[in-house]
Write an enzyme that holds these catalytic residues in place. Structure first.
Site, PDB file in Angstrom:
ATOM      1  CE  LYS A   2      -0.412   0.022   5.049  1.00 32.87           C
ATOM      2  NZ  LYS A   2      -1.331   0.089   6.202  1.00 32.87           N
ATOM      3  CE1 TYR A  33      12.075  32.545   0.728  1.00 34.78           C
ATOM      4  CE2 TYR A  33      12.037  30.149   0.831  1.00 34.78           C
ATOM      5  CZ  TYR A  33      11.904  31.325   0.108  1.00 34.78           C
ATOM      6  OH  TYR A  33      11.603  31.274  -1.227  1.00 34.78           O
TER       7      TYR A  33
END
Length: 402
Positions: A53, A281
């Site tokens: 999965k 940043y």
């Protein structure tokens, strides 16, 4: 054909373009090794179901499924209908169990069309599935799930006899197995695991007392497969262990597993900065001395968590290098001041081996206070998956082609 023409005309190699900035390498030989190691723990009567999965935990579901089946797994498990269809479209014919709940006639029609095997969790769902299959005149193997303590999908274990009896009476439902899922199998204290097992055994004993013998039983996940042979039953469902990681540190000594996934990127620029210079940043990092920094073409949009900013360490030329400043969407910065020879295009290992050193998903998970499952599933699809056997490059999976 256009891609081939372009390749001849402009003289580039696809493998170089794919590695232009960042990529994931998938070692299928390591996957085969892990399947073999896990199968050594199983008795001949116990089969291996490979859990693929979430795109095989970020490793690429099709290639992983094909390799696991070739190495000895006999069935597959996915979470969603779409994941099952993807495997069928790739030509995979092995049994595929859908672990998630299917709740509409449209979904069941697709399940039947693609010959998938749904999980039944409660009576109303079972009735809907039966009615839909009756209209299609198509029988379907179904798996019944008992909730023995996970408090997620499944009928409460003490209602198991009534539920199984009802399902067996409904047309077009062929009972394939009864199963449950463990909540604490990776805990060093096994008491809760064995409490769940006691409930499961009681539920099965109640069924047998009514003359009902489910064709197959399955209960063990990766952790229980490693430590509790009495929980193996007819098959085990193994996910994380296939990918070379252990559900908990105390399980590492049981079998030698090899990590299958590596994450790499390239340096795209090198520059020198003076002392007292902010990086990235928010200036979360300010240089305390003149530094040589490298910009690397990978960021949080690729699956490198921003919360690793100023904590992440990577490998270049077998040496540890620290990441500095805020990790940005597409790029991050490294302090490479201590490296004598470093250049644009050098490969950075964010996860995997470089020389004698190694970084695993567990390292990231510990820093972030999470689990390795989440780390592996976080690598985005814009990172090409490059698969190989024994370090011989076999190209990339089809979805990574331009």
């Amino acid at each position: 054909m256009a891609g081939v023409v372009a390749k001849n005309r402009y003289n580039y190699h696809l493998s170089e373009i794919i590695r232009q900035r960042a990529w994931v390498e998938i070692d299928l030989s390591a996957l085969s090794h892990n399947v073999g190691q896990i199968k050594q723990l199983l008795s001949p009567k116990t089969a291996l179901m490979a859990v693929v999965k979430a795109d095989a935990y970020g490793h690429g579901a099709i290639a992983v499924a094909q390799t696991a089946l070739k190495a000895g797994a006999t069935a597959l498990a996915v979470a969603t209908l779409g994941e099952g269809i993807e495997l069928r479209e790739a030509g995979i014919t092995a049994p595929i169990l859908i672990l998630g709940a299917i709740n509409t006639p449209e979904e069941i029609t697709a399940v039947a069309h693609w010959n998938l095997e749904p999980t039944l969790c409660y009576p109303e769902q079972a009735i809907m599935v039966s009615e839909t299959l009756s209209q299609l005149e198509t029988p379907l193997p179904v798996h019944l799930k008992l909730d023995t303590g996970m408090s997620r999908l499944g009928i409460p274990w003490h209602q198991g006899t009534e539920f199984v009896t009802r399902v067996r009476q409904l047309p077009y439902l062929n009972l394939c197995s009864v199963y449950s899922h463990l909540a604490t199998a990776d805990d060093p204290d096994p008491s809760q695991m064995y409490l769940q097992h006691k409930r499961f055994k009681t539920a099965i004993a109640n069924l047998k007392a009514q003359g009902i013998a489910p064709p197959r039983l399955h209960f063990a996940n990766s952790a229980a497969t490693l430590i509790a042979p009495q929980l193996h039953y007819d098959l085990v469902r193994v996910g994380l262990g296939l990918y070379g990681l252990y559900p908990a540190p105390h399980l590492r000594s049981i079998v030698p597993l090899k990590p299958v996934l590596q994450v790499k990127a390239k340096i795209t620029q090198i520059k020198s900065i003076p002392a007292n210079t902010g990086v990235s940043y928010g200036y979360q990092f300010v240089s305390d001395r003149p530094m040589k920094i490298a910009v690397v073409g990978i960021g949080y949009a690729d699956g490198v968590p921003r919360n690793l900013s100023n904590r992440l360490q990577v490998l270049i030329q077998g040496q540890w290098v620290r990441q500095i400043g805020a990790i940005t969407m597409d790029q991050l910065m490294l302090d490479v001041s201590h490296l004598r020879q470093v250049k644009v295009g050098d490969v950075v290992t964010l996860m995997g081996k470089d020389g004698d050193q190694e970084i695993t998903a567990d390292h990231w998970a510990r820093m972030l206070g999470t689990i390795s499952w989440e780390i592996l599933c976080g690598f985005k699809h814009r990172l090409p998956r490059i698969k190989y056997h024994d370090k011989v490059d076999q190209g990339v999976m089809s979805e990574t082609l331009p």
